[in-house]
Design an enzyme around this catalytic site. Structure first.
Site, short mmCIF file in Angstrom:
data_model
loop_
_atom_site.label_atom_id
_atom_site.label_comp_id
_atom_site.label_asym_id
_atom_site.label_seq_id
_atom_site.Cartn_x
_atom_site.Cartn_y
_atom_site.Cartn_z
CE LYS A 202 -3.71 2.40 2.27
NZ LYS A 202 -4.52 2.36 3.50
NE ARG A 212 -6.17 10.45 3.25
CZ ARG A 212 -4.73 10.56 3.06
NH1 ARG A 212 -4.42 11.75 3.18
NH2 ARG A 212 -4.08 9.65 2.74
CE LYS A 254 -6.07 1.66 -0.62
NZ LYS A 254 -6.91 1.57 0.65
C1 PBG Z 1 -7.22 3.39 5.16
C2 PBG Z 1 -7.69 3.36 3.75
C3 PBG Z 1 -7.29 4.50 2.71
C4 PBG Z 1 -8.14 3.90 1.71
C5 PBG Z 1 -8.53 2.66 1.75
N1 PBG Z 1 -8.24 2.38 2.96
C6 PBG Z 1 -6.87 5.66 3.03
C7 PBG Z 1 -5.60 6.15 3.13
O1 PBG Z 1 -4.71 5.19 3.26
O2 PBG Z 1 -5.29 7.05 3.21
C8 PBG Z 1 -8.12 4.82 0.36
C9 PBG Z 1 -9.09 4.13 -0.64
C10 PBG Z 1 -9.41 4.92 -1.49
O3 PBG Z 1 -8.81 6.20 -2.17
O4 PBG Z 1 -10.34 4.49 -2.31
N2 PBG Z 1 -8.08 3.01 6.21
#
Ligand code: PBG
Length: 328
Positions: A202, A212, A254
């Site tokens: 990630k 956000r 991701k």
């Molecule tokens: C963290 C999380 C995020 C996303 C999924 N799980 C945000 C981040 O890491 O800042 C992002 C998913 C998206 O942007 O569609 N709980």
């Protein structure tokens, strides 16, 4: 063969592109609804679904509209849903993430009873939606994200989510050791059958921007001390090895589109299912360009999904899951 400009080899690859039927028959990559996973947001304390301005077509659901959207996804043949909770109250340790009656746990109960036999119900296992500072973990006295104290919170989250009936948890906070701790916590309460979809690689991405807004995030600053540097591929393979060792049942890359090379490497490496998350910013880019008339929306959606599959994903998390499934 020859032309007045000289010889060329006899093969004519264009023969296999002549008609729609021919192109369909020789396609190397196919999409099917069962491999699509729909991420959904359920928000506490609202009486009607709230639009997310940076993600046109995606909403923060009420408990009621969540049920309906889950049923609609199931009817379209979507393979799974991934739930995120948006609580009314946040605090330093993200208490609502471990309340048995926290909004995510309620949402899980609702959809499991509604569609739990028809598709796989998954939940995000992370603190950022619940903390007032917006980080994915708890902070130490210096304000840094405290890895091991966070793991204690994740263990508790895993247990309340499993108690609520979820089939798969998705630890997404990028804390070291999170998969192993979550596995132990689940086993400890007899939830051996709850699977773990590990957010393995990630990246600290600018493309999370719209998310956000989707979770009313209070984050200031960034997540670069725990999410990966976009520059790194080898590091993703190290995270992969650790997640598998700790008991990940499935792994994820991701974001998706900017990291197809990582996805391919991970897919070549493992013998567990591989997911890719087409994230909020990837969705927003296509929607925004299409709204301006700059690209053909439907073709762009299918092209991105096909590319992610071609790069090696078995499953794709996408906000277009229901719509794409209906089209397939
Ligand atoms: C963290 C999380 C995020 C996303 C999924 N799980 C945000 C981040 O890491 O800042 C992002 C998913 C998206 O942007 O569609 N709980």
């Amino acid at each position: 063969m020859s032309s007045r400009y000289g010889e060329f080899p006899g093969a004519r690859p264009r023969r296999l592109r002549t008609t729609p039927a021919m192109r369909r028959m020789v396609a190397e990559t196919r999409l099917s609804p069962a491999e699509l996973i729909l991420p959904m947001f359920v928000r506490e304390g609202i009486s009607a679904p709230q639009e997310i301005s940076s993600m046109p077509g995606v909403v923060q659901h009420t408990r009621d509209s969540l049920r309906k959207a889950a049923a609609e996804a199931a009817a379209a043949g979507v393979g799974g849903i991934m739930l995120f909770g948006v609580p009314e109250v946040k605090d330093a340790v993200g208490s609502q993430g471990t309340e048995p009656d926290g909004i995510l746990q309620l949402g899980i109960r609702d959809v499991v009873s509604e569609v739990g036999d028809a598709l796989v119900v998954m939940s995000d296992l992370c603190l950022d939606e619940y903390t007032d500072h917006g980080h994915c973990g708890v902070l130490d006295a210096e304000g840094r994200v405290d890895n091991d104290a966070t793991l204690e919170r994740y263990a508790e989250m895993a247990q309340v989510q499993a108690d609520a009936g979820v089939h798969v948890v998705g630890p997404s906070g990028m804390m070291d050791g999170q998969v192993g701790v979550v596995r132990d916590a689940l086993d400890e309460i007899g939830k051996q059958d709850v699977a773990i979809l590990a957010y393995t690689a990630k990246y600290a991405s600018a493309f999370y921007g719209p998310f956000r807004e989707a979770v009313n995030s209070s984050l200031k600053g960034d997540r670069k001390t725990y999410q990966q540097d976009p520059a790194n591929l080898r590091e993703a393979l190290r995270e992969l090895a650790l997640d598998l060792e700790e008991g990940a049942d499935m792994v994820m890359v991701k974001p998706a589109l900017p990291y197809l090379d990582v996805l391919r490497r991970v897919a070549d490496e493992v013998n567990v299912p591989v997911a890719a998350y087409q994230i909020s910013g990837e969705y927003a880019m296509v929607e925004a360009a299409a709204a301006n008339g700059w690209i053909d929306r439907d073709r762009a959606i299918m092209e991105t999904l096909t590319s992610i599959r071609r790069a090696g994903a078995n499953m794709i998390l996408t906000y277009w899951a229901t719509e794409a499934a209906q089209q397939l």
